[in-house]
Design an enzyme around this catalytic site. Structure first.
Site, PDB file in Angstrom:
ATOM      1  N   TYR A  32       0.832  -1.207   0.000  1.00 37.51           N
ATOM      2  CA  TYR A  32       0.000   0.000   0.000  1.00 37.51           C
ATOM      3  C   TYR A  32       0.861   1.249   0.000  1.00 37.51           C
ATOM      4  O   TYR A  32       2.081   1.197   0.236  1.00 37.51           O
ATOM      5  CB  TYR A  32      -0.950   0.002   1.211  1.00 37.51           C
ATOM      6  CG  TYR A  32      -0.297   0.399   2.524  1.00 37.51           C
ATOM      7  CD1 TYR A  32       0.564  -0.458   3.194  1.00 37.51           C
ATOM      8  CD2 TYR A  32      -0.528   1.659   3.077  1.00 37.51           C
ATOM      9  CE1 TYR A  32       1.163  -0.079   4.391  1.00 37.51           C
ATOM     10  CE2 TYR A  32       0.061   2.040   4.271  1.00 37.51           C
ATOM     11  CZ  TYR A  32       0.911   1.159   4.926  1.00 37.51           C
ATOM     12  OH  TYR A  32       1.510   1.536   6.101  1.00 37.51           O
ATOM     13  N   LYS A 149       6.550  -1.986   2.123  1.00 39.82           N
ATOM     14  CA  LYS A 149       5.360  -1.333   2.688  1.00 39.82           C
ATOM     15  C   LYS A 149       4.163  -2.280   2.551  1.00 39.82           C
ATOM     16  O   LYS A 149       3.262  -2.103   1.723  1.00 39.82           O
ATOM     17  CB  LYS A 149       5.099   0.023   2.001  1.00 39.82           C
ATOM     18  CG  LYS A 149       4.185   0.936   2.828  1.00 39.82           C
ATOM     19  CD  LYS A 149       4.261   2.357   2.341  1.00 39.82           C
ATOM     20  CE  LYS A 149       3.248   3.278   2.986  1.00 39.82           C
ATOM     21  NZ  LYS A 149       3.387   3.448   4.432  1.00 39.82           N
ATOM     22  N   GLU A 182      12.845   2.989  13.546  1.00 42.95           N
ATOM     23  CA  GLU A 182      11.885   4.004  13.098  1.00 42.95           C
ATOM     24  C   GLU A 182      10.782   4.049  14.150  1.00 42.95           C
ATOM     25  O   GLU A 182      10.971   3.550  15.257  1.00 42.95           O
ATOM     26  CB  GLU A 182      11.352   3.665  11.692  1.00 42.95           C
ATOM     27  CG  GLU A 182      10.673   2.327  11.580  1.00 42.95           C
ATOM     28  CD  GLU A 182      10.102   2.036  10.188  1.00 42.95           C
ATOM     29  OE1 GLU A 182       9.891   2.967   9.396  1.00 42.95           O
ATOM     30  OE2 GLU A 182       9.840   0.851   9.923  1.00 42.95           O
ATOM     31  N   LEU A 206      11.237   1.550   6.878  1.00 43.54           N
ATOM     32  CA  LEU A 206      10.635   1.914   5.599  1.00 43.54           C
ATOM     33  C   LEU A 206      11.414   3.084   4.991  1.00 43.54           C
ATOM     34  O   LEU A 206      11.719   4.045   5.701  1.00 43.54           O
ATOM     35  CB  LEU A 206       9.177   2.336   5.823  1.00 43.54           C
ATOM     36  CG  LEU A 206       8.387   2.566   4.546  1.00 43.54           C
ATOM     37  CD1 LEU A 206       8.003   1.219   3.921  1.00 43.54           C
ATOM     38  CD2 LEU A 206       7.136   3.379   4.820  1.00 43.54           C
TER      39      LEU A 206
HETATM   40  N1  PDD Z   1       2.992   5.435   7.382  1.00 44.22           N
HETATM   41  N2  PDD Z   1       7.673   4.078   8.662  1.00 44.22           N
HETATM   42  C1  PDD Z   1       6.518   3.384   8.724  1.00 44.22           C
HETATM   43  C2  PDD Z   1       6.502   2.070   9.417  1.00 44.22           C
HETATM   44  C3  PDD Z   1       5.347   3.914   8.129  1.00 44.22           C
HETATM   45  O1  PDD Z   1       4.203   3.215   8.170  1.00 44.22           O
HETATM   46  C4  PDD Z   1       5.409   5.178   7.490  1.00 44.22           C
HETATM   47  C5  PDD Z   1       4.213   5.795   6.845  1.00 44.22           C
HETATM   48  C6  PDD Z   1       6.642   5.865   7.467  1.00 44.22           C
HETATM   49  C7  PDD Z   1       6.800   7.199   6.778  1.00 44.22           C
HETATM   50  O2  PDD Z   1       6.747   7.039   5.380  1.00 44.22           O
HETATM   51  P1  PDD Z   1       6.235   8.199   4.418  1.00 44.22           P
HETATM   52  O3  PDD Z   1       7.041   9.396   4.702  1.00 44.22           O
HETATM   53  O4  PDD Z   1       6.476   7.645   3.061  1.00 44.22           O
HETATM   54  O5  PDD Z   1       4.768   8.417   4.700  1.00 44.22           O
HETATM   55  C8  PDD Z   1       7.757   5.287   8.047  1.00 44.22           C
HETATM   56  C9  PDD Z   1       1.798   5.705   6.599  1.00 44.22           C
HETATM   57  C10 PDD Z   1       1.537   7.150   6.391  1.00 44.22           C
HETATM   58  C11 PDD Z   1       0.620   4.932   7.154  1.00 44.22           C
HETATM   59  O6  PDD Z   1       0.788   3.742   7.355  1.00 44.22           O
HETATM   60  O7  PDD Z   1      -0.457   5.493   7.334  1.00 44.22           O
END
Ligand code: PDD
Length: 285
Positions: A32, A149, A182, A206
């Protein structure tokens, strides 16, 4: 009423139906993305779709969509949902087989689902308006392929819930060596002596798109030194500033870790500089 996309059709979200044998439902077998948009303009569309295509390739889900096909779905969802402040959720699962069997099935079409949801207005570089985040910390007990992801988010959900149950807004994770990986749904940055530091990319985290944009704008448009290197939990606890980043939050300042103040407990000046430059360039990506 929110309009969603499912397998070639736009329809009210509450009318969208998938099979209970969909492998996304049974196994969390899918990939996703969440792409933020403000007033009909997407942030980081190209890198988000690159990451999605890499994830699909890594788990061998064959969906030959190019950037234009994804852009069309995102644009239609923004228009049909009023072009406000919207997160666009994109989801591809391996599809619905006729039985529950672990091996990848052959000849099954992936399920493609997308919908739009309201997000807060684009963050502004203003300490008096920014939300100060409080976080918990805990050992990272998720799977070891966190660079993918995947929709299988129970590990992340359980970690998020730990922080939430303790009255906090996020949970920062560290591995068995005491190194920060993270957060449950964000990447982590710290500031020490004017330098910005974030853990390097590997299978433990991620490759966040906000992280990518932030590193790029800091390097291109500021003199602030930036390092991708390991951060220990001990260092995090003595940082001058800590930030968590994600698509819907951008750069969120953390002012409390496990109930103890970060630095002097206020939102910091390096955050202000970083959010200022991010804001200026967010639509360049
Ligand atoms: N989450 N690390 C994890 C585990 C995440 O699920 C996310 C994003 C990030 C940040 O990634 P980005 O900058 O590409 O949004 C880091 C999304 C927003 C979610 O699951 O809703």
């Amino acid at each position: 009423m929110s309009i969603a996309y499912l397998n070639g059709e736009y329809l009210p979200l509450e009318d969208a139906r998938i099979s209970p044998l969909d492998r996304g439902f049974l196994f969390g077998d899918g990939i996703y993305e969440v792409v933020p948009s403000y007033g009909g303009k997407l942030v980081g569309f190209g890198p988000h779709i690159d990451r999605m295509r890499e994830g699909l390739a890594l788990v061998e889900i064959d969906l030959p969509w190019d950037h234009d096909q994804w852009r069309q779905v995102c644009e239609q969802l923004m228009i049909k949902n009023g072009n406000g402040n919207l997160g666009i959720y994109l989801h591809v699962s391996r599809g619905a087989d006729t039985k529950r069997f672990h091996a990848y099935p052959e000849g099954v079409a992936p399920t493609v689902f997308a919908f739009a949801f309201d997000i807060a207005p684009a963050p502004v570089a203003d300490k008096s308006k920014a939300k100060a985040y409080k976080v918990s910390t805990t050992e990272d007990l998720r799977w070891r392929r966190c660079h993918i992801k995947s929709t299988a988010l129970l590990g992340n959900v359980m970690h998020y819930q730990q922080g939430h149950a303790a009255g906090n807004n996020e949970t920062i994770l560290y591995n068995s060596q005491g190194e920060v990986t993270e957060a449950s749904a964000c990447n982590v940055f710290m500031v020490k002596n004017g330098e910005v530091i974030t853990p390097p990319l590997d299978h433990q985290l991620l490759p966040g798109i906000t992280r990518l944009i932030l590193l790029d704008v800091l390097q291109k448009y500021t003199q602030i030194p930036v390092h991708e290197r390991t951060i220990t939990l001990e260092e995090l606890n003595s940082a001058d500033e800590v930030w968590i980043t994600s698509s819907s939050k951008e750069i969120a300042p953390v002012t409390s870790i496990d109930g103890k103040p970060v630095g002097n407990g206020d939102i910091g000046d390096v955050w202000l500089a970083a959010q200022t430059v991010f804001e200026k360039h967010r639509f360049d990506y």
